[in-house]
Design a protein around this motif. Structure first.
Motif, PDB file in Angstrom:
ATOM      1  N   MET A  93       0.433  -1.253   0.092  1.00 22.47           N
ATOM      2  CA  MET A  93      -0.163  -0.138   0.235  1.00 22.47           C
ATOM      3  C   MET A  93       0.947   1.708  -0.016  1.00 22.47           C
ATOM      4  O   MET A  93       1.617   1.185   0.887  1.00 22.47           O
ATOM      5  CB  MET A  93      -0.895  -0.273   0.987  1.00 22.47           C
ATOM      6  CG  MET A  93      -1.917   1.403   1.138  1.00 22.47           C
ATOM      7  SD  MET A  93      -3.039   0.844   2.846  1.00 22.47           S
ATOM      8  CE  MET A  93      -1.637   1.532   3.532  1.00 22.47           C
ATOM      9  N   PHE A 137      -2.097   0.779  -4.530  1.00 16.86           N
ATOM     10  CA  PHE A 137      -1.646  -0.257  -4.424  1.00 16.86           C
ATOM     11  C   PHE A 137      -0.773  -0.421  -5.597  1.00 16.86           C
ATOM     12  O   PHE A 137      -0.652  -0.757  -7.058  1.00 16.86           O
ATOM     13  CB  PHE A 137      -2.103  -1.736  -4.382  1.00 16.86           C
ATOM     14  CG  PHE A 137      -3.462  -2.020  -3.337  1.00 16.86           C
ATOM     15  CD1 PHE A 137      -2.773  -0.810  -2.278  1.00 16.86           C
ATOM     16  CD2 PHE A 137      -4.380  -2.948  -3.399  1.00 16.86           C
ATOM     17  CE1 PHE A 137      -3.914  -0.840  -1.145  1.00 16.86           C
ATOM     18  CE2 PHE A 137      -4.991  -2.857  -2.425  1.00 16.86           C
ATOM     19  CZ  PHE A 137      -5.190  -2.130  -0.981  1.00 16.86           C
ATOM     20  N   ILE A 148      -0.197  -4.111   2.720  1.00 25.14           N
ATOM     21  CA  ILE A 148      -1.832  -3.731   2.181  1.00 25.14           C
ATOM     22  C   ILE A 148      -2.557  -4.344   4.565  1.00 25.14           C
ATOM     23  O   ILE A 148      -2.243  -5.398   3.931  1.00 25.14           O
ATOM     24  CB  ILE A 148      -2.018  -4.825   0.960  1.00 25.14           C
ATOM     25  CG1 ILE A 148      -1.344  -3.925  -0.249  1.00 25.14           C
ATOM     26  CG2 ILE A 148      -2.972  -5.001   0.743  1.00 25.14           C
ATOM     27  CD1 ILE A 148      -1.428  -4.655  -1.507  1.00 25.14           C
TER      28      ILE A 148
END
Lengths: 303, 419
Positions: free
Chosen positions: B155, B267, B293
């Motif tokens: 992320m 992402f 993430i």
């Protein structure tokens, strides 16, 4: 016997033709026969063999054709076929209308005619992959020129490459832009070969411009129109670069046409048997089309 | 050209052999000679231009230290390399060395296009390489390559935007949902949604779904996978993503929006950082946050990717080729790529480098690697995305339901795996 004698009589001519025939044999006929043969096998990347592994594919008869023309295979095929028809006919229609329109304009004595002609030829002169990339960028939903202009005019942006309808529109616009100059040049050539006397005679007889167009220009142009549209249909039917480079057949295969689909089958899925089957189908369709189109012209001539 | 080279090689070998026979007393000399004949290795590199610049310096180092081996490096765009290599290698005209995506490796190996190198990889190297990236080089018990870099999307977030919206980097998918909602304001939005099968995988893992197992079991249409797709599309319906979807240009647009501060969270993998740091929003690199993430109700993770160095079976100089890739993959050179491009090394020893440990971006990706998941190591692994992405696009465009789309993917894969 008759043929052998004919060959004997024209020995020199055939001798001159021989190298060309040999080249044709290697470049056209052998691959063609090979392709047709592959479409009758289950060849794919694992059994095709290479320098290090022996080939192990086998003959499976019409299995590939059956799977394309029945069940799920047919649903896919007919979807792609429908898209191919839309793609081909919309393109050729606009190529023809725009090409003929511009040719009629350029056939008159306007100032700077040479400049217009050159400028109008540009789309055709640029390599098609260069144009395709440029258009792809212009169609960018967020940063593309077209949507930015629409935004300036206070209009909603168009999802060019992510909606099936607009994606098809986008590739068709690109291909029209690429293809009309050819039609224009061909038509212009045709127009200039029509003798001026015909128009003069018609003028004396009191025919107006519209009558002249339909009674003289169109009939005289017919052979040119025939050849140009026939070529146009074949080229557009097989136009690979534009679709492949702009949408890659997407979104979700909605701009796929038979050639791009066959390419995907061959070089992403490596289902070579199925891909060559598609190739043979494409070839048969174009052959049938050319045959009937030629017939149609002959019939009209005889009337 | 190649044939000519081969001929001259053969000729020079014969000559040196003759010299050896014709009674020269110093026996050691003639045997040395063949090794000194110059060799040219064709190397296909798939890195992007800024990465290639750094790689070139390592290649130059190698050529300086090995004047007899010339490296002819050619850049092949990553998107073309898979089919290009297959076509060239099948015709026996491939490169000696290829930078090969991990999923392609078992495929090429199954096709007989790669040279097994079991006898060349040293025991220390085998121990030093990270297990997951190394696994992608093993097909049916034989080693076909060595892992160059590894990666997994993490992320990436714009710290300034998160701070202004008063949100912390989310740790769970629930937090993620509320965070991106808060981040959609003042002309920017929360999350760039890629309608792409690769970038869908983090959601798959978060909700307990999957793609295909190593034993070729298809997981893509089980309820957990469908749940994941519903969650991802839900983000679009909640209007926390970009408003304009452009599937053909989405990766480029995602990067542009992130670099310009129009989107707060994306992402993406370590390969994107060099480019991101050129953006106006990241003139100060510390504005770029990297975190794993978010975890979902049933798991966490993103797909392990990366690249291997492999040797084509057509290569005439496998020993020189291995010498080359061994050099390219030395710890120091892996550290160099990591430092300058933040690409993740595949050697455990490289992660010990103090300079890397203190780099927050690098450390963020290293953190993600701990929860990353292997993709299936099967010959078909490189082909699974072709039928997958169009279905994700259809769902995002609202033309198909998640169940329908994933069932279609499962059908296509059943056909693919049957062989």
């Amino acid at each position: 016997m008759k043929y052998i004698q004919a060959i004997k009589q024209n020995k020199v001519a055939y001798l001159f033709l021989l190298p060309a025939m040999l080249v044709m044999l290697c470049l056209v006929f052998i691959p063609l026969v090979q392709g047709i043969y592959y479409s009758l096998t289950n060849i794919d990347q694992y059994n095709m063999g290479n320098r290090f592994v022996k080939a192990s594919y086998r003959f499976i008869g019409l299995q590939n054709y059956i799977s394309i023309f029945s069940g799920e295979g047919f649903a896919e095929f007919s979807k792609v076929f429908r898209q191919t028809l839309i793609w081909t006919f919309v393109n050729v229609f606009f190529h023809f209308v725009i090409g003929l329109g511009l040719a009629l304009l350029l056939n008159r004595h306007v100032r700077g005619r040479a400049i217009y002609r050159t400028l109008l030829l540009i789309p055709w002169a640029v390599p098609s992959f260069v144009s395709a990339f440029a258009w792809r960028w212009m169609f960018n939903g967020q940063y593309g020129f077209i949507n930015l202009m629409l935004a300036k005019l206070g209009l909603q942006p168009i999802p060019w490459l992510s909606d099936p309808f607009w994606a098809m529109t986008a590739v068709i616009i690109t291909n029209i832009w690429l293809g009309f100059p050819f039609m224009m040049v061909t038509m212009l050539g045709g127009l200039q070969s029509i003798s001026k006397e015909l128009y003069e005679a018609a003028y004396v007889d009191g025919a107006n411009r519209i009558q002249q167009f339909f009674r003289i220009t169109l009939p005289q142009l017919r052979p040119t129109i025939f050849v140009a549209t026939l070529l146009g249909v074949i080229w557009t039917f097989n136009m690979f670069a534009v679709i492949y480079l702009i949408t890659e057949g997407g979104p979700y295969n909605s701009t796929q046409i038979l050639v791009t689909y066959a390419y995907n089958k061959a070089f992403s899925s490596w289902q070579l048997g199925e891909a060559t089957t598609y190739g043979v189908i494409i070839l048969s369709m174009l052959l049938a089309f050319s045959f009937f189109y030629t017939r149609l012209l002959k019939m009209e001539k005889e009337q | 050209m190649k044939k000519m080279l081969g001929l001259t090689m053969a000729a020079s070998l014969a000559l040196t052999g003759l010299v050896g026979c014709s009674g020269s007393q110093s026996a050691g000399q003639p045997q040395q000679a063949p090794q000194n004949t110059p060799v040219t290795l064709k190397f296909w590199n798939t890195m992007d231009p800024s990465e290639t610049k750094v790689l070139q310096t390592i290649v130059d180092d190698f050529m300086k230290q090995n004047p007899n081996i010339k490296i002819d490096m050619q850049n092949v765009p990553f998107s073309d390399a898979q089919s290009k290599f297959k076509i060239a290698a099948q015709a026996g005209d491939g490169p000696d060395v290829l930078r090969c995506e991990i999923a392609w490796t078992p495929e090429f190996a199954a096709l007989g296009l790669l040279k097994p190198i079991d006898d060349k990889v040293s025991e220390e190297d085998k121990k030093d390489y990270l297990q997951a990236p190394f696994n992608y080089n093993v097909y049916q018990g034989k080693i076909y390559g060595i892992p160059q870099v590894t990666d997994a999307p993490a992320m990436l977030y714009n710290k300034r935007l998160l701070k202004e919206a008063g949100v912390e980097p989310p740790k769970t998918m629930e937090e993620f949902k509320t965070a991106v909602k808060k981040l959609t304001q003042n002309g920017h939005y929360g999350f760039y949604l890629s309608a792409d099968s690769y970038f869908f995988q983090p959601f798959l893992y978060a909700f307990g779904g999957g793609t295909i197992t190593d034993s070729k079991e298809i997981l893509i249409n089980k309820p957990e996978s469908i749940e994941a797709l519903k969650f991802m599309v839900g983000l679009k319906n909640d209007k926390v993503t970009q408003t304009n979807f452009d599937f053909a240009n989405q990766y480029k647009n995602m990067m542009t929006d992130f670099k310009d501060g129009k989107v707060a969270i994306i992402f993406n993998g370590p390969w994107a950082t060099a480019d991101i740091l050129t953006g106006k929003e990241f003139q100060d690199p510390s504005n770029l946050g990297v975190a794993p993430i978010p975890a979902g109700p049933k798991g966490q993770g993103s797909p392990v990717g990366g690249h291997n160095y492999v040797i084509a079976s057509s290569s005439k100089y496998p020993n020189e080729a291995y010498k080359f890739i061994e050099f390219m993959n030395k710890k120091e050179n892996q550290v160099k790529l990591a430092k300058e491009l933040r690409l993740l090394p595949t050697r455990k020893s490289a992660y010990e480098d103090p300079a890397l440990k203190s780099d927050p971006i690098f450390a963020g990706f290293a953190e993600q690697m701990k929860v990353a998941k292997n993709r299936p190591v099967i010959p078909e692994g490189g082909q699974i995305f072709k039928d997958f992405t169009p279905q994700i696009e259809a769902v995002v465009a609202g033309k198909a339901s998640p169940e329908q789309a994933l069932n279609n993917v499962a059908d296509a894969w059943t056909k693919l795996l049957k062989k």
